[in-house]
Design a protein around this motif. Structure first.
Motif, short mmCIF file in Angstrom:
data_model
loop_
_atom_site.label_atom_id
_atom_site.label_comp_id
_atom_site.label_asym_id
_atom_site.label_seq_id
_atom_site.Cartn_x
_atom_site.Cartn_y
_atom_site.Cartn_z
N ALA A 163 0.84 -1.19 0.00
CA ALA A 163 0.00 0.00 0.00
C ALA A 163 0.88 1.25 0.00
O ALA A 163 2.05 1.21 0.42
CB ALA A 163 -0.91 -0.01 1.22
N PRO A 164 0.35 2.35 -0.50
CA PRO A 164 1.13 3.60 -0.49
C PRO A 164 1.66 3.92 0.90
O PRO A 164 0.93 3.82 1.89
CB PRO A 164 0.12 4.65 -0.97
CG PRO A 164 -0.87 3.88 -1.78
CD PRO A 164 -0.97 2.54 -1.12
N ASP A 165 2.92 4.29 0.96
CA ASP A 165 3.57 4.55 2.25
C ASP A 165 3.11 5.88 2.83
O ASP A 165 3.01 6.89 2.12
CB ASP A 165 5.09 4.54 2.06
CG ASP A 165 5.82 4.62 3.38
OD1 ASP A 165 5.81 3.62 4.12
OD2 ASP A 165 6.37 5.69 3.68
N LEU A 166 2.83 5.89 4.13
CA LEU A 166 2.37 7.09 4.81
C LEU A 166 3.38 8.23 4.67
O LEU A 166 3.01 9.40 4.49
CB LEU A 166 2.11 6.79 6.29
CG LEU A 166 1.75 7.97 7.19
CD1 LEU A 166 0.47 8.64 6.72
CD2 LEU A 166 1.62 7.51 8.63
N GLY A 167 4.67 7.91 4.74
CA GLY A 167 5.70 8.94 4.67
C GLY A 167 5.73 9.69 3.36
O GLY A 167 6.24 10.82 3.30
N ASP A 168 5.17 9.08 2.29
CA ASP A 168 5.15 9.75 1.00
C ASP A 168 4.16 10.91 0.96
O ASP A 168 4.17 11.70 0.01
CB ASP A 168 4.80 8.76 -0.11
CG ASP A 168 5.91 7.73 -0.34
OD1 ASP A 168 7.05 8.02 0.06
OD2 ASP A 168 5.62 6.66 -0.90
N PHE A 169 3.33 11.02 1.97
CA PHE A 169 2.31 12.07 2.01
C PHE A 169 2.48 13.00 3.20
O PHE A 169 1.57 13.74 3.54
CB PHE A 169 0.92 11.42 2.03
CG PHE A 169 0.67 10.52 0.86
CD1 PHE A 169 0.18 11.03 -0.33
CD2 PHE A 169 0.97 9.17 0.94
CE1 PHE A 169 -0.03 10.20 -1.43
CE2 PHE A 169 0.77 8.33 -0.15
CZ PHE A 169 0.27 8.86 -1.33
N LEU A 170 3.65 12.93 3.83
CA LEU A 170 3.91 13.76 5.01
C LEU A 170 5.22 14.52 4.82
O LEU A 170 6.23 13.93 4.49
CB LEU A 170 3.96 12.88 6.26
CG LEU A 170 3.74 13.59 7.59
CD1 LEU A 170 3.05 12.64 8.57
CD2 LEU A 170 5.04 14.08 8.18
N THR A 171 5.16 15.83 5.03
CA THR A 171 6.34 16.69 4.87
C THR A 171 6.52 17.53 6.13
O THR A 171 5.60 18.24 6.54
CB THR A 171 6.18 17.63 3.66
OG1 THR A 171 5.96 16.86 2.48
CG2 THR A 171 7.42 18.50 3.49
N VAL A 172 7.69 17.43 6.77
CA VAL A 172 7.95 18.31 7.91
C VAL A 172 8.32 19.68 7.36
O VAL A 172 9.08 19.81 6.39
CB VAL A 172 9.06 17.75 8.82
CG1 VAL A 172 8.57 16.54 9.60
CG2 VAL A 172 10.31 17.39 8.04
N GLY A 173 7.75 20.71 7.96
CA GLY A 173 7.96 22.08 7.50
C GLY A 173 9.29 22.64 7.94
O GLY A 173 10.14 21.94 8.50
N PRO A 174 9.50 23.95 7.75
CA PRO A 174 10.79 24.55 8.14
C PRO A 174 11.08 24.43 9.63
O PRO A 174 12.21 24.13 10.02
CB PRO A 174 10.65 26.01 7.69
CG PRO A 174 9.19 26.22 7.45
CD PRO A 174 8.62 24.90 7.08
N LEU A 175 10.07 24.68 10.48
CA LEU A 175 10.28 24.52 11.91
C LEU A 175 10.51 23.06 12.26
O LEU A 175 11.41 22.74 13.06
CB LEU A 175 9.06 25.07 12.67
CG LEU A 175 9.03 24.87 14.18
CD1 LEU A 175 10.26 25.50 14.84
CD2 LEU A 175 7.75 25.44 14.78
N GLY A 176 9.74 22.16 11.68
CA GLY A 176 9.92 20.74 11.94
C GLY A 176 11.27 20.23 11.46
O GLY A 176 11.92 19.44 12.15
N THR A 177 11.72 20.69 10.31
CA THR A 177 13.03 20.29 9.79
C THR A 177 14.14 20.78 10.70
O THR A 177 15.13 20.07 10.95
CB THR A 177 13.23 20.83 8.37
OG1 THR A 177 12.19 20.32 7.52
CG2 THR A 177 14.58 20.40 7.80
N ALA A 178 14.01 22.00 11.21
CA ALA A 178 15.03 22.55 12.11
C ALA A 178 15.15 21.74 13.39
O ALA A 178 16.21 21.72 14.03
CB ALA A 178 14.70 24.01 12.45
N LEU A 179 14.07 21.05 13.80
CA LEU A 179 14.07 20.28 15.04
C LEU A 179 14.45 18.82 14.83
O LEU A 179 14.44 18.05 15.80
CB LEU A 179 12.69 20.37 15.70
CG LEU A 179 12.32 21.75 16.24
CD1 LEU A 179 10.88 21.77 16.72
CD2 LEU A 179 13.26 22.18 17.36
#
Length: 353
Positions: A163-179
């Motif tokens: 099945a399509p992977d959940l991570g393919d539809f989730l993107t951490v934003g700039p604040l999330g990437t910084a953390l």
């Protein structure tokens, strides 16, 4: 000098500054940051690969390297205090004074990779800065996957693909990437926070204090770890247990044009820095760094820009750069029409025209 005299001399401690505002990228190993206070130590995992660099973005913002510091002594001290204490910098000052540019100056000099810009508008939410989940896109992908399996009934179930992977539809934003857990801190630019909804500064308190956040969509899955997209182009990161936590608290540069006051609880977690307009020497250095030369007659425009600035007008350094670029163009004539163009470029921004 005797040995006794030598031992009597005071031992000069090493400079506590790691950032000197030169704008020069490290020639070899990047400078080592001071150890964090015990109450600002984090233990996120897994460790992510080193972030990409974005030399072009830094060049657009900073120009070429010039000799000497590009900030005042008190401004350099404030940045170093934020680095030492692992606290966000809350920078105020008039528009165009170089508040957001400071993030790029820090990233280039300390070799911290690409700046993560988070531009704030009235509709910005904390979740948008942390992560975005495309639930509709995933539902459509699952439906298409199931429909494809039904049309291929002759194919064994185990050979139909997953099945399509959940991570393919989730993107951490700039604040999330910084953390995310990086070996060295990322630089996060929270631009014009005073334009946000009234609740956003308070919403940021928990994240800035704890250096972590949970992604409920991942917490609810049984997967031990999921690969998700990040704010860095074409980059992914592994998230374990649905929780993101930093190893090194990011260098957070928050800018404000002073359009409103922030809550005391928010200000307590930040180090304040009020940036003043550049001096005449700094203005000339900025022009030279961006134009890669010292144009003839630049002093005249700089003097006029300073006169307007000290006369109480709202001016941006970008206006000066545009005026100098225009006057150095081949064939430009500083006649009546040319003068009107210069006046238009150097107009008082507070007058709305």
């Amino acid at each position: 000098m005797t040995e006794q005299d030598a031992t009597a001399l005071p031992v000069m401690p090493p400079s506590w500054r790691v950032f000197h505002a030169t704008g020069q990228a490290p020639a070899g190993e990047p400078p080592r940051l001071p150890s964090p206070p015990p109450w600002r130590v984090f233990s996120g995992s897994p460790l992510q690969p080193a972030p990409p660099d974005d030399a072009q973005a830094a060049l657009r913002r900073l120009g070429v390297v010039q000799d000497g510091p590009q900030l005042r002594e008190e401004e350099i001290d404030a940045v170093n205090a934020a680095l030492l204490l692992r606290r966000p910098l809350l920078i105020t000052g008039p528009p165009g004074v170089g508040k957001s540019t400071l993030a790029y100056l820090i990233a280039r000099e300390l070799g911290l990779g690409r700046v993560l810009p988070w531009s704030i508008v009235s509709r910005t939410t904390l979740r948008g800065g942390l992560y975005e989940y495309d639930a509709i896109g995933r539902a459509q992908a699952i439906a298409a996957w199931r429909a494809g399996g039904e049309t291929r009934a002759d194919v064994p179930e185990g050979d139909r693909g997953s099945a399509p992977d959940l991570g393919d539809f989730l993107t951490v934003g700039p604040l999330g990437t910084a953390l995310l857990a990086y070996e060295r801190p990322r630089v996060l630019l929270v631009d014009e926070l005073d334009k946000s909804d009234i609740d956003l500064p308070n919403d940021l308190l928990h994240v800035l204090e704890n250096g972590s956040f949970d992604i409920p969509e991942l917490v609810r899955t049984n997967a031990a770890e999921v690969s998700v997209f990040t704010d860095d182009p074409e980059r992914r990161a592994v998230v374990r247990g649905g929780r993101v936590e930093c190893v090194e608290f990011p260098v957070v540069v928050i800018t404000s044009n002073g359009e409103r006051e922030f809550p005391a609880a928010f200000r307590r977690r930040c180090l304040p820095l009020e940036m003043r307009p550049p001096s005449r020497e700094q203005l000339i250095a900025i022009v030279v760094s961006h134009l890669r030369q010292r144009p003839e007659g630049v002093e005249v425009l700089v003097d006029e820009f300073e006169r307007r600035l000290h006369g109480g007008g709202t001016q941006s350094v970008d206006q000066l750069l545009n005026a100098v670029q225009l006057t150095t163009a081949n064939g430009f004539q500083a006649d009546a029409d040319g003068r009107k163009l210069i006046e238009m470029l150097l107009r008082d921004l507070s007058k709305g025209r």
